[in-house]
Every structure is written in C-alpha cells, then in structure tokens.
Design a protein around this motif. Structure first.
Motif, short mmCIF file in Angstrom:
data_model
loop_
_atom_site.label_atom_id
_atom_site.label_comp_id
_atom_site.label_asym_id
_atom_site.label_seq_id
_atom_site.Cartn_x
_atom_site.Cartn_y
_atom_site.Cartn_z
N LYS A 64 0.84 -1.33 -0.09
CA LYS A 64 0.13 -0.21 -0.03
C LYS A 64 0.76 1.21 0.00
CE LYS A 64 -3.43 2.55 2.52
NZ LYS A 64 -3.91 2.81 3.93
N ARG A 65 0.52 2.35 -0.90
CA ARG A 65 1.21 3.48 -0.83
C ARG A 65 0.26 4.45 -0.67
NH1 ARG A 65 5.07 3.00 -5.20
NH2 ARG A 65 3.44 2.65 -6.66
N TRP A 66 0.51 5.33 0.31
CA TRP A 66 -0.35 6.63 0.53
C TRP A 66 0.52 7.95 0.61
CZ3 TRP A 66 1.41 2.88 4.04
CH2 TRP A 66 1.65 3.23 5.26
N TRP A 67 -0.32 9.02 0.47
CA TRP A 67 0.32 10.39 0.69
C TRP A 67 -0.67 11.08 1.51
CZ3 TRP A 67 -0.81 7.38 -3.34
CH2 TRP A 67 -1.81 7.57 -4.17
N ASN A 68 0.04 12.05 2.32
CA ASN A 68 -0.60 13.27 3.12
C ASN A 68 -1.11 14.22 2.37
OD1 ASN A 68 -0.04 11.36 5.13
ND2 ASN A 68 1.78 12.60 5.85
N VAL A 69 -2.17 14.98 2.89
CA VAL A 69 -2.46 16.21 2.09
C VAL A 69 -1.32 17.17 2.08
CG1 VAL A 69 -4.86 16.09 3.07
CG2 VAL A 69 -3.13 17.16 4.66
N LYS A 70 -1.24 18.02 1.10
CA LYS A 70 -0.12 18.88 0.90
C LYS A 70 0.13 20.00 1.75
CE LYS A 70 0.79 17.19 -3.81
NZ LYS A 70 1.05 17.45 -5.12
N HIS A 71 -1.03 20.86 1.87
CA HIS A 71 -1.00 21.96 2.65
C HIS A 71 -0.71 21.94 4.04
CE1 HIS A 71 -2.21 26.02 3.86
NE2 HIS A 71 -2.15 26.61 2.70
N PRO A 72 0.29 22.46 4.64
CA PRO A 72 0.58 22.54 6.13
C PRO A 72 -0.66 22.91 6.93
CG PRO A 72 2.34 23.63 4.79
CD PRO A 72 1.18 23.44 3.91
N THR A 73 -1.35 23.71 6.91
CA THR A 73 -2.62 24.10 7.69
C THR A 73 -3.54 22.82 7.70
OG1 THR A 73 -2.05 26.42 7.31
CG2 THR A 73 -4.45 25.77 8.11
N THR A 74 -3.75 22.41 6.44
CA THR A 74 -4.86 21.25 6.48
C THR A 74 -4.23 19.99 6.96
OG1 THR A 74 -5.49 22.12 4.15
CG2 THR A 74 -6.43 19.78 4.63
N TYR A 75 -2.89 19.87 6.82
CA TYR A 75 -2.09 18.69 7.57
C TYR A 75 -2.29 18.87 9.03
CZ TYR A 75 1.66 15.78 9.05
OH TYR A 75 2.33 14.70 9.59
N GLN A 76 -2.07 20.08 9.68
CA GLN A 76 -1.91 20.34 11.05
C GLN A 76 -3.52 20.20 11.62
OE1 GLN A 76 0.66 20.97 13.08
NE2 GLN A 76 -0.94 20.42 14.76
N SER A 77 -4.39 20.58 10.75
CA SER A 77 -5.93 20.65 11.14
C SER A 77 -6.25 19.13 11.49
CB SER A 77 -6.80 21.15 10.29
OG SER A 77 -8.17 21.10 10.67
N ALA A 78 -6.04 18.30 10.43
CA ALA A 78 -6.32 16.77 10.61
C ALA A 78 -5.65 16.28 11.81
CB ALA A 78 -5.71 16.21 9.36
N LEU A 79 -4.43 16.74 12.17
CA LEU A 79 -3.49 16.17 13.42
C LEU A 79 -4.27 16.55 14.70
CD1 LEU A 79 0.07 16.23 12.51
CD2 LEU A 79 -1.46 14.11 12.25
N ASN A 80 -4.71 17.74 14.72
CA ASN A 80 -5.20 18.42 15.93
C ASN A 80 -6.74 17.78 16.19
OD1 ASN A 80 -3.21 20.20 16.24
ND2 ASN A 80 -4.32 21.92 15.15
N LYS A 81 -7.25 17.43 15.10
CA LYS A 81 -8.81 16.70 15.24
C LYS A 81 -8.54 15.29 15.55
CE LYS A 81 -11.02 19.73 11.90
NZ LYS A 81 -11.47 19.45 10.48
N GLY A 82 -7.19 14.47 15.65
CA GLY A 82 -7.24 13.27 15.97
C GLY A 82 -7.37 12.51 14.48
N GLU A 83 -7.24 12.99 13.53
CA GLU A 83 -7.50 12.48 11.85
C GLU A 83 -6.23 12.08 11.48
OE1 GLU A 83 -10.34 15.10 9.93
OE2 GLU A 83 -11.92 14.77 11.58
N SER A 84 -6.58 11.19 10.61
CA SER A 84 -5.26 10.88 9.66
C SER A 84 -4.97 12.16 8.58
CB SER A 84 -5.63 9.55 9.00
OG SER A 84 -4.55 9.30 7.75
N PRO A 85 -3.87 12.53 8.36
CA PRO A 85 -3.84 13.45 7.22
C PRO A 85 -3.59 12.92 6.00
CG PRO A 85 -1.54 12.87 8.34
CD PRO A 85 -2.69 12.14 9.07
N GLU A 86 -4.03 11.55 5.84
CA GLU A 86 -3.86 10.83 4.51
C GLU A 86 -4.82 11.55 3.31
OE1 GLU A 86 -5.24 6.44 2.89
OE2 GLU A 86 -3.85 6.48 4.52
N ALA A 87 -4.12 11.78 2.30
CA ALA A 87 -5.15 12.32 1.18
C ALA A 87 -5.65 11.28 0.38
CB ALA A 87 -4.03 13.36 0.27
N SER A 88 -4.88 10.28 0.04
CA SER A 88 -5.17 9.20 -0.89
C SER A 88 -4.31 7.99 -0.71
CB SER A 88 -5.41 9.70 -2.20
OG SER A 88 -6.17 8.79 -3.04
#
Length: 163
Positions: A64-88
């Motif tokens: 399995k290959r996966w990648w995180n969202v690119k925008h730093p704010t979106t990435y940080q927001s996902a982490l703050n919510k306890g969510e995965s920052p995985e984009a796809s």
C-alpha cells in the motif's frame, strides 16, 4: 532541450569524469565514493518499507502506498482533530509490484538476479546482452546488469521486458 544523442554524450562524459575522480555509479543517475551512497534513496529502489511524515509526504508498507495532504494548515488541522492526514492511497497489485521491481532494480549497479525474471523476460534480455547493453560477465554470474550503453536505454529495456 538537447537532442537524445547530445544528452547521451553528456551522460557518458560525466560518467567517465566521475569515475576518474573516484566516484562510482550505483544507480542510473547517482554516483558516489565508496560508502557515500544515499541509503535513503536505495531503500526506495530496493522496495523497502518507508513512512513519510509531514505535509505531502508519501509512505509505503506491505503493498500500500499513501500520501498526506499537501497544505501544512490542512495537515495540522487533521492532526489536531485526531484524524489521519492521508489524502489518498493505492493498493499495488502483484503486477504493479513486479513492474516496479524491474523498473527500479534495473537502475542499480547490481542489477537483477536472472532467477527473479520470468524465462520469457530472460530470453528478451539476451538480445540486449548480445548488443552490448547488458554486461556479459554479470550475465554469466546470473545477473542482469546494464553496461554504460545500456544505461542510456534503460527505460526502453524495461518496457520491452514488461511485455
């Protein structure tokens, strides 16, 4: 863009100059002095597992290959919510894995063990061995390894071996 012949001449000239300066090629587009090879990139080329951390980072584990969202704010927001920052992500099929193995390993100085190729692929590769694109002495030792001329057409060789 320079034409293909000019690009090939420059590649071979650089390879010669790098070798004369004590740098050895260890991957199609990488040279280093002994012990200075980039272990990080070699892990990718060898199909090792890796985990990327941060915005836009890519990871690979067990097909399995996966990648995180690119925008730093979106990435940080996902982490703050306890969510995965995985984009796809994508699940690699056995066919994908075989193709990537061939495509990446042929780029390495060590090449590919002939036993890891299907008999049809070995037969197709003999044409490139006979034309001087695959090293005959390595072949005799059970490995498909490119000569300098073979490195110039590595993508073509891969395409033909994947048919």
């Amino acid at each position: 863009m320079p034409n293909d012949d000019e690009t090939a001449e420059k590649y071979l000239a650089f390879d010669s100059a790098a070798s004369a300066a004590g740098f050895n090629w260890y991957e199609l587009s990488n040279w280093a002095k002994r012990g200075g090879e980039c272990r990080h990139n070699i892990a990718y080329w060898n199909g090792s597992h890796w985990w990327g951390i941060g915005p836009g980072a890519h990871s690979y584990l067990d097909g399995k290959r996966w990648w995180n969202v690119k925008h730093p704010t979106t990435y940080q927001s996902a982490l703050n919510k306890g969510e995965s920052p995985e984009a796809s992500s994508e699940l690699l099929t056995d066919e994908n894995l075989r193709a990537e193995f061939l495509m990446l390993q042929i780029r390495m100085r060590e090449g590919i063990e002939l036993s890891k190729l299907e008999s049809k692929q070995q037969e197709q590769a003999k044409n490139y061995r006979d034309s001087g694109h695959i090293d005959e002495s390595e072949w005799a030792q059970g490995r498909l390894a490119l000569t300098p001329a073979g490195r110039l057409i590595a993508d073509r060789i891969v395409r033909e071996l994947m048919v």
